[in-house]
Design a protein around this motif. Sequence first.
Motif, short mmCIF file in Angstrom:
data_model
loop_
_atom_site.label_atom_id
_atom_site.label_comp_id
_atom_site.label_asym_id
_atom_site.label_seq_id
_atom_site.Cartn_x
_atom_site.Cartn_y
_atom_site.Cartn_z
N LEU A 16 34.88 40.69 28.39
CA LEU A 16 34.96 39.24 28.28
C LEU A 16 35.14 38.57 29.65
CD1 LEU A 16 37.21 38.93 25.09
CD2 LEU A 16 34.74 38.52 25.28
N ALA A 17 35.94 39.19 30.50
CA ALA A 17 36.15 38.65 31.85
C ALA A 17 34.85 38.67 32.66
CB ALA A 17 37.25 39.43 32.57
N VAL A 18 34.12 39.77 32.59
CA VAL A 18 32.85 39.88 33.32
C VAL A 18 31.86 38.85 32.81
CG1 VAL A 18 30.83 41.36 33.66
CG2 VAL A 18 33.12 42.30 33.98
N LEU A 19 31.73 38.74 31.49
CA LEU A 19 30.78 37.78 30.92
C LEU A 19 31.14 36.35 31.32
CD1 LEU A 19 30.25 39.28 27.37
CD2 LEU A 19 28.67 39.35 29.32
N GLY A 20 32.41 36.04 31.31
CA GLY A 20 32.85 34.70 31.69
C GLY A 20 32.54 34.37 33.14
N LYS A 21 32.79 35.30 34.01
CA LYS A 21 32.51 35.07 35.44
C LYS A 21 31.01 35.03 35.71
CE LYS A 21 36.78 37.11 37.19
NZ LYS A 21 37.40 37.69 35.98
N ALA A 22 30.26 35.89 35.03
CA ALA A 22 28.81 35.94 35.22
C ALA A 22 28.14 34.66 34.71
CB ALA A 22 28.22 37.16 34.52
N ARG A 23 28.70 34.08 33.67
CA ARG A 23 28.14 32.85 33.09
C ARG A 23 28.14 31.71 34.09
NH1 ARG A 23 31.10 31.56 27.78
NH2 ARG A 23 31.98 33.32 28.80
N ASP A 24 29.18 31.63 34.92
CA ASP A 24 29.25 30.59 35.95
C ASP A 24 29.72 31.23 37.25
OD1 ASP A 24 29.21 28.23 37.33
OD2 ASP A 24 30.58 27.17 35.98
N PHE A 25 28.88 32.12 37.77
CA PHE A 25 29.23 32.89 38.96
C PHE A 25 29.50 31.99 40.16
CE2 PHE A 25 28.34 35.53 42.68
CZ PHE A 25 29.20 36.59 42.43
N SER A 30 33.25 29.92 44.12
CA SER A 30 33.87 28.75 44.75
C SER A 30 35.39 28.74 44.57
CB SER A 30 33.28 27.46 44.18
OG SER A 30 31.91 27.39 44.49
N SER A 31 35.86 29.29 43.46
CA SER A 31 37.30 29.29 43.20
C SER A 31 38.07 30.17 44.19
CB SER A 31 37.60 29.73 41.76
OG SER A 31 37.41 31.13 41.61
N LEU A 32 37.39 31.06 44.87
CA LEU A 32 38.06 31.95 45.82
C LEU A 32 38.55 31.22 47.06
CD1 LEU A 32 35.82 35.15 45.54
CD2 LEU A 32 37.97 34.61 44.36
N VAL A 33 38.08 29.99 47.27
CA VAL A 33 38.55 29.21 48.42
C VAL A 33 40.06 28.99 48.35
CG1 VAL A 33 38.22 26.89 47.46
CG2 VAL A 33 37.96 27.26 49.91
N THR A 34 40.61 29.00 47.15
CA THR A 34 42.05 28.86 46.96
C THR A 34 42.82 29.95 47.71
OG1 THR A 34 41.61 27.98 44.78
CG2 THR A 34 43.84 28.71 45.21
N PHE A 35 42.20 31.10 47.84
CA PHE A 35 42.84 32.22 48.51
C PHE A 35 42.38 32.34 49.96
CE2 PHE A 35 42.53 33.13 43.99
CZ PHE A 35 43.87 33.33 43.69
N GLY A 36 41.70 31.30 50.46
CA GLY A 36 41.23 31.30 51.84
C GLY A 36 39.95 32.10 52.05
N ALA A 42 33.28 35.04 50.41
CA ALA A 42 33.45 34.64 49.01
C ALA A 42 32.35 35.26 48.16
CB ALA A 42 33.43 33.12 48.89
N GLU A 43 31.14 35.30 48.68
CA GLU A 43 30.04 35.93 47.94
C GLU A 43 30.33 37.41 47.71
OE1 GLU A 43 26.08 35.21 49.45
OE2 GLU A 43 26.74 33.25 50.20
N VAL A 44 30.72 38.09 48.77
CA VAL A 44 31.02 39.52 48.67
C VAL A 44 32.22 39.75 47.76
CG1 VAL A 44 31.80 41.54 49.98
CG2 VAL A 44 30.00 40.06 50.91
N GLY A 45 33.26 38.94 47.92
CA GLY A 45 34.46 39.09 47.10
C GLY A 45 34.19 38.86 45.63
N THR A 51 31.82 43.38 39.82
CA THR A 51 31.32 44.75 39.76
C THR A 51 32.43 45.73 39.37
OG1 THR A 51 29.63 44.26 41.41
CG2 THR A 51 30.20 46.58 41.08
N VAL A 52 33.59 45.59 39.97
CA VAL A 52 34.71 46.50 39.66
C VAL A 52 35.16 46.31 38.21
CG1 VAL A 52 37.12 47.05 40.22
CG2 VAL A 52 35.44 46.74 42.05
N GLU A 53 35.22 45.04 37.76
CA GLU A 53 35.57 44.80 36.36
C GLU A 53 34.54 45.45 35.42
OE1 GLU A 53 37.93 40.55 36.20
OE2 GLU A 53 35.74 40.53 36.03
N ALA A 54 33.27 45.30 35.74
CA ALA A 54 32.21 45.88 34.90
C ALA A 54 32.30 47.40 34.88
CB ALA A 54 30.84 45.43 35.39
N LEU A 55 32.53 48.01 36.03
CA LEU A 55 32.66 49.47 36.08
C LEU A 55 33.87 49.96 35.29
CD1 LEU A 55 31.72 50.15 39.81
CD2 LEU A 55 30.36 50.71 37.77
N ALA A 56 34.97 49.22 35.38
CA ALA A 56 36.16 49.60 34.62
C ALA A 56 35.92 49.45 33.12
CB ALA A 56 37.36 48.76 35.06
#
Length: 128
Positions: A16-25, A30-36, A42-45, A51-56
């Motif tokens: 569910l987490a992967v699908l949610g993030k993939a739906r509005d990648f 963009s939300s990663l800016v909160t963490f600097g 941000a693209e790589v992160g 990818t790690v969530e999907a593999l898990a």
Amino acid sequence: MIAMVARYALGVVLVLAVLGKARDFTAFRSSLVTFGIRGRMAEVGAFTVVTVEALAALAAFSPVADVVVGVMGTCLGASFTAAQTYLLVVGEEAPCLCFGTRERASIRTWARAALVLLAGLALWGAAA
């Protein structure tokens, strides 16, 4: 029995987490800016997290040993819980895109992250 429930619950939550993030990648990235994290990082992160969530998630539904799935879930859950704790402590108003919905960081989002951590620990502990 506990290991099986924890394993499949973790797998479903991660799917569910992967699908949610993939739906509005783009929004997730963009939300990663909160963490600097901006620009190329941000693209790589964002790609790395998904990818790690999907593999898990795949590992949870595969014949991979419980301890491996447990370690993966524990690492993801610890990371997510740390991120939610940071947002709560600093009073950040950044949206959480944990499951593809814009949601303010709250004790509820923190608890969901902690449940991923607990499922991972349960699997890891059951395998020991």
